[in-house]
Write an enzyme that holds these catalytic residues in place. Structure first.
Site, short mmCIF file in Angstrom:
data_model
loop_
_atom_site.label_atom_id
_atom_site.label_comp_id
_atom_site.label_asym_id
_atom_site.label_seq_id
_atom_site.Cartn_x
_atom_site.Cartn_y
_atom_site.Cartn_z
N ASN A 11 -10.79 6.80 25.15
CA ASN A 11 -10.22 7.87 24.34
C ASN A 11 -8.79 8.13 24.83
O ASN A 11 -8.58 8.48 26.00
CB ASN A 11 -11.11 9.12 24.50
CG ASN A 11 -10.61 10.28 23.68
OD1 ASN A 11 -9.41 10.55 23.65
ND2 ASN A 11 -11.50 10.99 23.03
N HIS A 14 -5.30 12.18 25.31
CA HIS A 14 -4.45 12.94 26.23
C HIS A 14 -3.10 12.29 26.49
O HIS A 14 -2.21 12.94 27.04
CB HIS A 14 -5.20 13.23 27.52
CG HIS A 14 -6.30 14.22 27.26
ND1 HIS A 14 -6.11 15.34 26.49
CD2 HIS A 14 -7.61 14.25 27.61
CE1 HIS A 14 -7.24 16.01 26.39
NE2 HIS A 14 -8.17 15.36 27.06
N HIS A 47 -9.22 11.48 18.47
CA HIS A 47 -9.72 12.66 17.77
C HIS A 47 -8.55 13.36 17.09
O HIS A 47 -7.66 13.87 17.76
CB HIS A 47 -10.39 13.59 18.80
CG HIS A 47 -11.03 14.80 18.22
ND1 HIS A 47 -11.70 15.71 19.01
CD2 HIS A 47 -11.12 15.28 16.95
CE1 HIS A 47 -12.18 16.69 18.23
NE2 HIS A 47 -11.83 16.44 16.99
N ARG A 49 -7.65 16.41 15.64
CA ARG A 49 -8.17 17.78 15.52
C ARG A 49 -7.49 18.50 14.37
O ARG A 49 -6.35 18.20 14.01
CB ARG A 49 -7.95 18.54 16.83
CG ARG A 49 -8.78 18.03 18.00
CD ARG A 49 -8.63 18.94 19.20
NE ARG A 49 -9.29 20.21 18.96
CZ ARG A 49 -10.49 20.53 19.45
NH1 ARG A 49 -11.14 19.70 20.22
NH2 ARG A 49 -11.02 21.69 19.17
N ARG A 53 -3.47 19.21 17.90
CA ARG A 53 -2.91 19.54 19.22
C ARG A 53 -2.56 18.29 20.03
O ARG A 53 -1.74 18.35 20.92
CB ARG A 53 -3.84 20.45 20.01
CG ARG A 53 -5.07 19.76 20.53
CD ARG A 53 -5.87 20.67 21.44
NE ARG A 53 -6.47 21.78 20.72
CZ ARG A 53 -7.61 22.38 21.11
NH1 ARG A 53 -8.23 21.97 22.19
NH2 ARG A 53 -8.11 23.36 20.42
N GLU A 74 -12.68 10.22 15.77
CA GLU A 74 -13.43 11.47 15.93
C GLU A 74 -12.85 12.51 15.00
O GLU A 74 -11.62 12.71 14.95
CB GLU A 74 -13.30 11.98 17.37
CG GLU A 74 -14.16 11.25 18.34
CD GLU A 74 -14.06 11.87 19.72
OE1 GLU A 74 -13.60 13.02 19.85
OE2 GLU A 74 -14.40 11.18 20.67
N THR A 105 -14.35 19.38 23.06
CA THR A 105 -15.54 19.50 22.22
C THR A 105 -16.70 19.97 23.09
O THR A 105 -17.24 19.21 23.88
CB THR A 105 -15.86 18.14 21.57
OG1 THR A 105 -14.64 17.62 21.04
CG2 THR A 105 -16.86 18.30 20.45
N GLU A 155 -24.00 9.67 19.18
CA GLU A 155 -23.33 9.73 20.48
C GLU A 155 -23.89 10.96 21.20
O GLU A 155 -23.74 12.09 20.71
CB GLU A 155 -21.81 9.81 20.33
CG GLU A 155 -21.15 9.92 21.71
CD GLU A 155 -19.67 9.58 21.71
OE1 GLU A 155 -19.21 8.81 20.85
OE2 GLU A 155 -18.98 10.11 22.61
N HIS A 193 -18.48 12.23 27.19
CA HIS A 193 -17.95 13.55 27.53
C HIS A 193 -18.11 13.81 29.02
O HIS A 193 -19.22 13.92 29.51
CB HIS A 193 -18.57 14.70 26.73
CG HIS A 193 -17.58 15.82 26.53
ND1 HIS A 193 -17.30 16.73 27.52
CD2 HIS A 193 -16.75 16.10 25.51
CE1 HIS A 193 -16.37 17.55 27.09
NE2 HIS A 193 -16.00 17.18 25.87
N1 PXP Z 1 -16.95 11.51 22.96
C1 PXP Z 1 -16.63 12.57 22.16
C2 PXP Z 1 -17.36 12.71 20.87
C3 PXP Z 1 -15.61 13.48 22.53
O1 PXP Z 1 -15.32 14.51 21.72
C4 PXP Z 1 -14.91 13.26 23.73
C5 PXP Z 1 -13.80 14.18 24.11
O2 PXP Z 1 -12.77 14.05 23.20
C6 PXP Z 1 -15.26 12.15 24.51
C7 PXP Z 1 -16.31 11.30 24.11
C8 PXP Z 1 -14.54 11.82 25.78
O3 PXP Z 1 -14.75 12.85 26.69
P1 PXP Z 1 -13.86 12.88 28.00
O4 PXP Z 1 -12.45 13.01 27.55
O5 PXP Z 1 -14.38 14.09 28.71
O6 PXP Z 1 -14.12 11.60 28.73
#
Ligand code: PXP
Length: 244
Positions: A11, A14, A47, A49, A53, A74, A105, A155, A193
């Site tokens: 992901n 960030h 994602h 949003r 952001r 996402e 999330t 997921e 997550h």
């Molecule tokens: N899976 C989903 C559905 C998420 O919303 C997120 C966070 O954006 C992640 C995985 C990844 O989580 P993390 O950034 O905490 O590794």
């Protein structure tokens, strides 16, 4: 030993968070996605949003155009996001709950009891040829609901497992049981997550697991050892857990 490979989805949200802190184009999330792909990521997750952001609309299309691994988009279950998904056509759309005030999330999508309300969104996604993934809590009711609405993927939310060491063992059992149930219903099982080097192995070892999506920890770690090295280390921990 499990009979299928475990995929790592990285992901890159960030990278966009840091970019947006100053405006402008740096650091570029597409560059990070390409680097992640080179380092062994099997997919890229982003994602978009509602408040934009981090990832912006143009990032999603740019990511889809640039990467050669699948894009996991996402999104919240809103008409606006479904329109964008149908336009961009990612490999999968992972439907997440979204509240403006949350930092990330914070829980799984409530599908059970809302099947009829969510069906139009889910149907449009599937009709566009996009795999439907639902980000849910590891609960029996939610997994049955996901199967009943025709999801391809669930997921499982690993937030609680990751964040509370005291209840981790119980949470792990819950996630493993949920993965087995999902698999028995023909759902492909993913998780994500909060996963990091310490928490990833036990989740990776669940035989029905097909994909882990990891972002925040990898991006933080990349400040110290670089993105490629962080991804390669995560990949190695997953592979080792898988081969036990
Ligand atoms: N899976 C989903 C559905 C998420 O919303 C997120 C966070 O954006 C992640 C995985 C990844 O989580 P993390 O950034 O905490 O590794």
């Amino acid at each position: 030993m499990t009979d299928h490979a475990l995929r790592l989805g990285v992901n890159i949200d960030h990278v966009a968070t840091v970019r947006n802190a100053r405006g402008g184009d740096n650091p570029d999330p597409v560059r990070a996605a390409l680097m992640a792909q080179d380092a062994g990521a099997d997919g890229i997750t982003a994602h978009l949003r509602e408040d934009r952001r981090h990832i912006r609309d143009a990032d999603i299309q740019a990511l889809k155009d640039a990467i050669s691994v699948p894009l996991n988009f996402e999104m919240a279950a809103t008409d606006e996001m479904v329109d964008i998904a149908c336009e961009v056509k990612p490999n999968a759309a992972c439907i997440v709950p979204e509240r403006r005030e949350e930092v990330t999330t914070e829980g799984g999508l409530a599908v059970a009891g809302r099947e009829a309300e969510l069906a139009p969104c889910f149907n449009r996604i599937r009709d566009a040829g996009i795999r439907l993934s639902l980000f849910i809590e590891a609960s029996e009711a939610e997994i049955h609901a996901a199967a009943s609405v025709g999801a391809d993927i669930v997921e499982l939310h690993t937030g609680r497992y990751c964040h509370d060491a005291k209840t981790r063992a119980t949470e792990l059992v819950r996630i493993a049981e949920a993965a087995a149930l999902a698999d028995s219903l023909g759902l492909e099982c993913h998780a994500g997550h909060g996963l990091d080097y310490e928490t990833v192995a036990a989740i990776a070892a669940i035989p029905q697991m097909h994909e882990l999506n990891i972002g925040h920890f990898l991006m933080g770690e990349s400040l110290f050892i670089g993105l490629e090295a962080a991804i390669r280390r995560m990949r190695r921990l997953m592979d080792e857990a898988r081969s036990l």
